[in-house]
Scaffold this motif. Structure first.
Motif, PDB file in Angstrom:
ATOM      1  N   VAL A 166       0.674  -1.324   0.117  1.00  0.00           N
ATOM      2  CA  VAL A 166       0.166  -0.087   0.053  1.00  0.00           C
ATOM      3  C   VAL A 166       0.835   1.376  -0.027  1.00  0.00           C
ATOM      4  CG1 VAL A 166      -1.668   1.383   1.316  1.00  0.00           C
ATOM      5  CG2 VAL A 166      -1.722  -1.288   1.306  1.00  0.00           C
ATOM      6  N   ASN A 167       0.531   2.039  -0.684  1.00  0.00           N
ATOM      7  CA  ASN A 167       1.124   3.551  -0.872  1.00  0.00           C
ATOM      8  C   ASN A 167       0.453   4.298   0.239  1.00  0.00           C
ATOM      9  OD1 ASN A 167       1.816   6.213  -1.429  1.00  0.00           O
ATOM     10  ND2 ASN A 167       1.238   6.301  -3.210  1.00  0.00           N
ATOM     11  N   VAL A 168       1.787   4.577   1.157  1.00  0.00           N
ATOM     12  CA  VAL A 168       1.361   5.485   2.473  1.00  0.00           C
ATOM     13  C   VAL A 168       2.122   6.770   2.509  1.00  0.00           C
ATOM     14  CG1 VAL A 168       0.822   3.360   4.112  1.00  0.00           C
ATOM     15  CG2 VAL A 168       3.198   4.123   3.976  1.00  0.00           C
ATOM     16  N   SER A 169       2.643   7.052   1.423  1.00  0.00           N
ATOM     17  CA  SER A 169       3.433   8.340   1.324  1.00  0.00           C
ATOM     18  C   SER A 169       2.751   9.538   2.092  1.00  0.00           C
ATOM     19  CB  SER A 169       3.879   8.344  -0.472  1.00  0.00           C
ATOM     20  OG  SER A 169       4.268   7.583  -0.928  1.00  0.00           O
ATOM     21  N   ASP A 170       1.625   9.656   1.467  1.00  0.00           N
ATOM     22  CA  ASP A 170       0.777  10.825   1.740  1.00  0.00           C
ATOM     23  C   ASP A 170       0.202  11.023   3.188  1.00  0.00           C
ATOM     24  OD1 ASP A 170       1.456  12.251  -0.566  1.00  0.00           O
ATOM     25  OD2 ASP A 170      -0.246  11.337  -1.469  1.00  0.00           O
ATOM     26  N   ALA A 171       0.422   9.723   3.877  1.00  0.00           N
ATOM     27  CA  ALA A 171      -0.237   9.584   5.204  1.00  0.00           C
ATOM     28  C   ALA A 171       0.783   9.654   6.287  1.00  0.00           C
ATOM     29  CB  ALA A 171      -0.909   8.294   5.398  1.00  0.00           C
ATOM     30  N   ARG A 172       2.062  10.060   5.855  1.00  0.00           N
ATOM     31  CA  ARG A 172       3.296  10.038   6.692  1.00  0.00           C
ATOM     32  C   ARG A 172       3.865  11.445   6.441  1.00  0.00           C
ATOM     33  NH1 ARG A 172       0.738   6.102   7.857  1.00  0.00           N
ATOM     34  NH2 ARG A 172       1.406   3.918   8.037  1.00  0.00           N
ATOM     35  N   ALA A 173       4.560  11.936   7.616  1.00  0.00           N
ATOM     36  CA  ALA A 173       5.695  12.870   7.454  1.00  0.00           C
ATOM     37  C   ALA A 173       6.989  12.551   7.953  1.00  0.00           C
ATOM     38  CB  ALA A 173       5.127  14.177   8.460  1.00  0.00           C
ATOM     39  N   VAL A 174       7.969  13.103   7.144  1.00  0.00           N
ATOM     40  CA  VAL A 174       9.239  12.487   7.520  1.00  0.00           C
ATOM     41  C   VAL A 174      10.059  13.849   8.041  1.00  0.00           C
ATOM     42  CG1 VAL A 174      11.320  11.382   6.636  1.00  0.00           C
ATOM     43  CG2 VAL A 174       9.232  10.916   5.690  1.00  0.00           C
ATOM     44  N   PHE A 175      10.796  13.653   8.923  1.00  0.00           N
ATOM     45  CA  PHE A 175      11.717  14.715   9.572  1.00  0.00           C
ATOM     46  C   PHE A 175      13.282  14.328   9.632  1.00  0.00           C
ATOM     47  CE2 PHE A 175       7.561  15.662  11.421  1.00  0.00           C
ATOM     48  CZ  PHE A 175       7.211  16.782  10.806  1.00  0.00           C
ATOM     49  N   ARG A 176      14.080  15.424   9.497  1.00  0.00           N
ATOM     50  CA  ARG A 176      15.363  14.905   9.612  1.00  0.00           C
ATOM     51  C   ARG A 176      16.029  15.896  10.794  1.00  0.00           C
ATOM     52  NH1 ARG A 176      20.183  13.359   6.716  1.00  0.00           N
ATOM     53  NH2 ARG A 176      21.824  14.690   7.167  1.00  0.00           N
TER      54      ARG A 176
END
Length: 189
Positions: free
Chosen positions: A101-111
């Motif tokens: 499943v594409n979950v790209s737009d359901a997550r946020a990524v920080f560095r």
């Protein structure tokens, strides 16, 4: 159609560590029997990386393959490649029991980067962030304050943090507060 943007559209903060929204990342949740040859082959083909062991992440450029649970992997690929990667996984696993499943737009990524990165995370999660206990290639899926999050340390010492998009602003503010100058506790010094 609207143009996709990351949860906080490139927000950043500089304290004793730098916190930044890394932008759009392609993410695919792959669930199934991780010991099966089909899952291993499909996940490896999607990312170009070997299957990680328990609580491990494999990294190479924009690609990553992370162990999330005994039956779940998270594949990170370029955002624009997600649909074709899922199509390839579907083709490779046709007739098998799996989920991709594409979950790209359901997550946020920080560095979180800089010499204080480990300290920032140590203040927010119940994980021993010492270099001896948590090194490159290790991943933790835990709580960050009151929300679920996952994180790992890159080869350059920066920490990638993934959370649900719905709590992105909250997590960013947590990270900013923990990285604010004057809040150092030198826990890991």
């Amino acid at each position: 159609m609207s143009k996709p943007i990351s949860a906080l559209d490139g927000a950043s903060f500089q304290g004793f560590a730098k916190v930044e929204d890394v932008g759009l990342r392609g993410m695919i949740t792959i669930r199934g029997d991780l010991a099966s040859a089909g899952i291993k082959k499909a996940a490896t083909a999607a990312t170009g990386l070997d299957l990680p062991g328990q609580r491990e992440v494999k990294l190479s450029g924009e690609n990553a393959l992370a162990w999330m649970s005994p039956d779940e992997l998270l594949a990170l690929v370029p955002y624009a490649d997600v649909d074709k990667k899922i199509a390839a996984i579907d083709k490779a696993l046709k007739g098998k029991h799996y989920l991709a499943v594409n979950v790209s737009d359901a997550r946020a990524v920080f560095r979180v980067s800089g010499t204080g990165a480990r300290e920032v995370i140590a203040k927010l999660s119940p994980v021993d962030m010492s270099a001896e206990a948590f090194g490159v290639g290790r991943i933790r899926r835990t709580r960050m304050a009151q929300v679920p999050a996952a994180f790992w340390i890159d080869a350059d010492g920066a920490i990638t943090v993934i959370c649900f998009r719905s709590v992105a602003e909250y997590v960013f503010n947590l990270l900013k507060g923990a990285a604010a100058k004057g809040s150092e506790v030198h826990h890991l010094a």
